[in-house]
Design a protein around this motif. Sequence first.
Motif, PDB file in Angstrom:
ATOM      1  N   GLN A  93       0.813  -1.334   0.092  1.00 29.69           N
ATOM      2  CA  GLN A  93      -0.005   0.059   0.002  1.00 29.69           C
ATOM      3  C   GLN A  93       0.822   1.240  -0.249  1.00 29.69           C
ATOM      4  O   GLN A  93       0.478   2.237  -0.667  1.00 29.69           O
ATOM      5  N   PHE A  94       2.146   1.126   0.458  1.00 31.96           N
ATOM      6  CA  PHE A  94       3.088   2.480   0.750  1.00 31.96           C
ATOM      7  C   PHE A  94       3.553   2.558  -0.711  1.00 31.96           C
ATOM      8  O   PHE A  94       3.690   3.627  -1.052  1.00 31.96           O
ATOM      9  N   ARG A  95       3.877   1.274  -1.256  1.00 23.11           N
ATOM     10  CA  ARG A  95       4.558   1.763  -2.601  1.00 23.11           C
ATOM     11  C   ARG A  95       3.732   2.229  -3.668  1.00 23.11           C
ATOM     12  O   ARG A  95       3.989   3.060  -4.434  1.00 23.11           O
ATOM     13  N   GLU A  96       2.422   1.671  -3.401  1.00 25.08           N
ATOM     14  CA  GLU A  96       1.365   2.314  -4.181  1.00 25.08           C
ATOM     15  C   GLU A  96       1.014   3.687  -4.314  1.00 25.08           C
ATOM     16  O   GLU A  96       0.803   4.361  -5.071  1.00 25.08           O
ATOM     17  N   TYR A  97       1.028   4.196  -3.140  1.00 24.34           N
ATOM     18  CA  TYR A  97       1.017   5.494  -2.630  1.00 24.34           C
ATOM     19  C   TYR A  97       2.109   6.321  -3.444  1.00 24.34           C
ATOM     20  O   TYR A  97       1.876   7.393  -3.946  1.00 24.34           O
ATOM     21  N   LEU A  98       3.309   5.744  -3.245  1.00 25.71           N
ATOM     22  CA  LEU A  98       4.606   6.412  -3.726  1.00 25.71           C
ATOM     23  C   LEU A  98       4.490   6.553  -5.447  1.00 25.71           C
ATOM     24  O   LEU A  98       4.710   7.351  -5.882  1.00 25.71           O
ATOM     25  N   GLU A  99       4.015   5.549  -5.904  1.00 19.67           N
ATOM     26  CA  GLU A  99       3.770   5.737  -7.401  1.00 19.67           C
ATOM     27  C   GLU A  99       2.791   6.672  -7.826  1.00 19.67           C
ATOM     28  O   GLU A  99       2.882   7.319  -8.804  1.00 19.67           O
ATOM     29  N   LEU A 100       1.808   6.617  -7.323  1.00 18.50           N
ATOM     30  CA  LEU A 100       0.646   7.551  -7.482  1.00 18.50           C
ATOM     31  C   LEU A 100       1.286   9.005  -7.097  1.00 18.50           C
ATOM     32  O   LEU A 100       1.063  10.093  -8.127  1.00 18.50           O
ATOM     33  N   LYS A 101       1.969   9.228  -6.267  1.00 13.69           N
ATOM     34  CA  LYS A 101       2.611  10.376  -5.926  1.00 13.69           C
ATOM     35  C   LYS A 101       3.512  10.877  -6.906  1.00 13.69           C
ATOM     36  O   LYS A 101       3.691  11.963  -7.504  1.00 13.69           O
ATOM     37  N   LYS A 102       4.306   9.798  -7.664  1.00 18.60           N
ATOM     38  CA  LYS A 102       5.383  10.065  -8.614  1.00 18.60           C
ATOM     39  C   LYS A 102       4.677  10.449  -9.939  1.00 18.60           C
ATOM     40  O   LYS A 102       5.249  11.240 -10.655  1.00 18.60           O
ATOM     41  N   ALA A 103       3.521   9.815 -10.074  1.00 15.58           N
ATOM     42  CA  ALA A 103       2.868  10.103 -11.277  1.00 15.58           C
ATOM     43  C   ALA A 103       1.965  11.386 -11.215  1.00 15.58           C
ATOM     44  O   ALA A 103       1.453  11.932 -12.116  1.00 15.58           O
ATOM     45  N   ASN A 104       2.013  12.033 -10.111  1.00 13.05           N
ATOM     46  CA  ASN A 104       1.310  13.296  -9.844  1.00 13.05           C
ATOM     47  C   ASN A 104       0.014  13.071  -9.657  1.00 13.05           C
ATOM     48  O   ASN A 104      -0.767  14.060 -10.110  1.00 13.05           O
ATOM     49  N   ILE A 105      -0.603  11.977  -9.483  1.00  9.41           N
ATOM     50  CA  ILE A 105      -1.981  11.962  -9.324  1.00  9.41           C
ATOM     51  C   ILE A 105      -2.475  12.379  -8.065  1.00  9.41           C
ATOM     52  O   ILE A 105      -3.806  12.939  -7.848  1.00  9.41           O
TER      53      ILE A 105
END
Length: 106
Positions: A93-105
């Motif tokens: 879940q933390f990794r998914e959050y970081l990926e969303l943050k990186k994608a600027n979503i």
Amino acid sequence: MIGDRIKESRKTQKLSMGDLAEKTGFAKSYISSIERAVQSNPTIQFVEKIALGLNVSVDYLIHGNEKVQSRGIDEEWVELVLESMDYGLSKQQFREYLELKKANIL
């Protein structure tokens, strides 16, 4: 033994059992029982939290390899990770959050 490495790391850092208990959320009596090998099979969650609290690697506590983590982690990050674990946030879940943050979503 895990208990010996916990005790050695704790004493090296001049932490009392109470200090470590406060940092990790485990009872002082439980930490003592692990250090004295009264309890010899702690959970991986215990080992992970203790490793974070002592700023050593899990591998060091389990196998005696590589004592210090590869990067120094400041106390606020340790507390944030421990709090996240307490609330049931998974690594995924933390990794998914970081990926969303990186994608600027977010």
